[in-house]
Write a protein that holds these residues in place. Structure first.
Motif, PDB file in Angstrom:
ATOM      1  N   ILE A 191       0.834  -1.199   0.000  1.00  0.00           N
ATOM      2  CA  ILE A 191       0.000   0.000   0.000  1.00  0.00           C
ATOM      3  C   ILE A 191       0.873   1.256   0.000  1.00  0.00           C
ATOM      4  N   SER A 192       1.965   1.232   0.772  1.00  0.00           N
ATOM      5  CA  SER A 192       2.875   2.382   0.829  1.00  0.00           C
ATOM      6  C   SER A 192       3.485   2.665  -0.538  1.00  0.00           C
ATOM      7  N   ALA A 297      -0.633   3.837   6.035  1.00  0.00           N
ATOM      8  CA  ALA A 297      -0.860   2.445   5.623  1.00  0.00           C
ATOM      9  C   ALA A 297      -0.938   1.519   6.828  1.00  0.00           C
ATOM     10  N   PHE A 338      -5.698   8.345  -0.693  1.00  0.00           N
ATOM     11  CA  PHE A 338      -6.051   7.005  -0.227  1.00  0.00           C
ATOM     12  C   PHE A 338      -7.542   6.732  -0.441  1.00  0.00           C
ATOM     13  N   TYR A 345      -7.173  -0.498  -2.226  1.00  0.00           N
ATOM     14  CA  TYR A 345      -6.353  -0.740  -1.035  1.00  0.00           C
ATOM     15  C   TYR A 345      -7.006  -1.773  -0.123  1.00  0.00           C
TER      16      TYR A 345
END
Length: 561
Positions: A191-192, A297, A338, A345
């Motif tokens: 995710i990062s 994250a 995000f 995600y």
């Protein structure tokens, strides 16, 4: 040939630089055009092998539209599938006359070369290059060079995998100490990396961020296991110990040469946008962008984990939490990015939680987890067994049982003697576990000398749980034996649990001479006979038990009674 070899050397060095400093996908996207141009080709494709699905998929295509190629190829299918299956390079001098070439390709391709990308038995993919009609055919020398380039590319892919597996293995060892955290490191890393791309970080930084995000919690190796698994809330000392993990993690990362530049990212990954984080209280853009990304994250994953100290939040509840913390806990711009791709995600997160590691690491995950857990308890038991403190031993048995229950997913566990008397009991819920015979569960036997004890478990005992108990049985039995028996002699009074006169004499003869300073307190109960005469021996026993209990509550762990 001299110029060709010189150019080949320059190309290989360029490839080495690409695969050292950039994300794998970006490295491949830049490497393929370089290879195509070097070979003076009109077309080049790179298919990567997806072992889990059992198919080859195109990841980079130069010279033709991606949609003109199959989206999935199985082993043995077409030239690409045959090359992958046979692990042998193929050179087609005239595509028009070779039936193995796909009919669509015959319309435009004059000559092609295809080579598997593999190291030993591990397949990575297939590289194919072609020239269109009207161009000269590939030569024998060009086929040789092409195979050499394919071997170099295979080597880079292998090195990237080994590096990733190494970091994965280390991350696995860290998260194995925390129940319920399987896949946490990989989820945060993936995710990062994606969020960093949206935030504008360059390829090299994104690759480093991926590795660092995998290892962001490495400092937890310095946090005691009992603190990691303890239900909230933590006391002040425990909070301090946990908060130090980012500083310890930064110190450990500084020892890894490729990651030295990312030390501040690990150090500050628990800072908050409003300045209320730790360890430095940085706020806003004072916090490194990579640290802000990792923090978001990691927080996202923590919200959906079902842990002993909190329930997993729903999808909509997570969105509300992110909006609530926007501009306070997290960078508002990152939160917007995000939420703009939230569903993706969410999918990445659950994919990592279900199958986070490469096959080889996944197979040993449980074993590594339980080995590390056993080692932690063995270290604790070893230090406890040298103590003669009744309060310390009792508390330690209780703590060991609680850790076993939490780690192995038991609702509770009781320690019973051979007469069925409960010696210690814990429940991971609010109510202590009672051991009635009708209760469902399993009973495990522990032997010490000529004595037998039983663990009555509320819940299922897995095969791995039994392995842990087998590992710990000797130490746990010694701990129980220390509490109640000693080489056939009674060390403790059966009524009060305090040490008997004989065991105290043994202590003075063996241990006391080695102690430089010591104080001895003698208590004499005046008029105790009248208690027995007036109220009976049963009440007298209760008075003694209560007296001993009050005294022991005020003793230090090093004191004996």
């Amino acid at each position: 040939m001299g110029d060709v070899q010189k150019d080949l050397f320059v190309l290989v060095e360029a490839l080495r630089s690409l695969f050292t400093g950039e994300d794998l996908e970006d490295s491949l996207a830049k490497a393929v055009p370089l290879l195509k141009d070097f070979l003076k080709a009109d077309f080049m494709s790179l298919f990567l092998w997806k072992e889990k699905e059992g198919v080859l998929v195109p990841v980079v295509v130069e010279g033709r539209p991606l949609e003109t190629l199959p989206s999935r190829i199985t082993l043995g299918e077409g030239i690409t599938g045959r090359v992958a299956e046979g692990r042998r390079a193929l050179w087609v001098e005239d595509c028009r006359k070779d039936p193995r070439v796909h009919p669509q390709c015959r319309h435009w391709a004059a000559s092609l070369m295809s080579s598997p990308l593999f190291v030993e038995d591990r397949l990575y993919g297939v590289l194919t290059v072609a020239r269109t009609k009207g161009k000269r055919e590939f030569t024998t020398e060009e086929f040789r060079i092409f195979q050499e380039l394919a071997r170099y590319l295979s080597g880079f892919l292998e090195l990237d995998r080994l590096l990733e597996d190494g970091y994965h293995a280390f991350a696995l060892a860290v998260e194995a100490r925390e129940p319920g955290f399987k896949g946490h490191s990989l989820a945060v890393a993936r995710i990062s990396r994606d969020l960093a791309r949206k935030a504008g970080m360059d390829c090299g930084e994104r690759k480093m961020l991926y590795w660092v995000a995998l290892l962001h919690d490495v400092g937890k190796v310095g946090v005691p296991d009992v603190t990691l698994v303890k239900p909230l809330p933590l006391d002040k000392r425990e909070k301090l110990v946990v908060s130090l993990h980012s500083q310890l993690g930064a110190a450990l990362i500084s020892l890894v040469e490729p990651l030295k530049g990312a030390v501040p990212w690990v150090l500050h990954h628990h800072e908050r946008w409003d300045g209320k984080g730790y360890p430095s209280g940085l706020e806003g853009e004072e916090i490194p962008l990579a640290s802000r990304i990792i923090h978001l994250a990691e927080s996202f994953h923590a919200m959906v984990l079902s842990l002993p100290y909190g329930e997993a939040l729903s999808r909509e509840r997570v969105k509300k939490e992110l909006l609530s913390g926007r501009g306070r806990q997290w960078d508002p711009h990152l939160v917007d990015l995000f939420l703009g791709d939230f569903d993706r995600y969410w999918a990445i997160l659950h994919e990592c939680m279900e199958s986070p590691y490469p096959k080889e690491l996944e197979e040993v995950h449980s074993e590594v987890t339980h080995i590390l857990f056993s080692i932690e308890i063995l270290k604790d038991l070893s230090s406890i067994i040298v103590s003669m403190s009744h309060a310390s031993v009792v508390a330690s048995i209780q703590a060991v049982l609680e850790r076993l229950a939490l780690h192995l997913g038991w609702q509770g566990v009781s320690l019973l003697d051979e007469h069925g008397r409960v010696l210690a009991t814990v429940n991971t819920g609010d109510k202590l576990l009672e051991p009635p015979s009708e209760e469902k569960g399993e009973i495990l036997e522990i032997r010490w000398g000529g004595y037998t004890y039983f663990l009555k478990v509320k819940g299922r005992v897995s095969s791995q749980g039994k392995q842990i108990l087998e590992t710990l049985e000797g130490f746990l039995a010694s701990l129980i034996g220390l509490l109640f028996h000693g080489e056939g002699k009674i060390l403790r009074d059966e009524l009060t649990g305090s040490y008997t006169l004989s065991s105290i004499k043994e202590f003075f003869s063996s241990v006391a001479p080695q102690v430089q300073r010591m104080a001895v307190v003698l208590l004499d109960l005046d008029g105790f006979k009248e208690v027995n005469d007036c109220f009976g021996h049963e009440m007298g026993n209760k008075v003694l038990q209560r007296l001993v209990s009050v005294i022991e509550e005020n003793l230090r762990d090093s004191d004996l009674m």
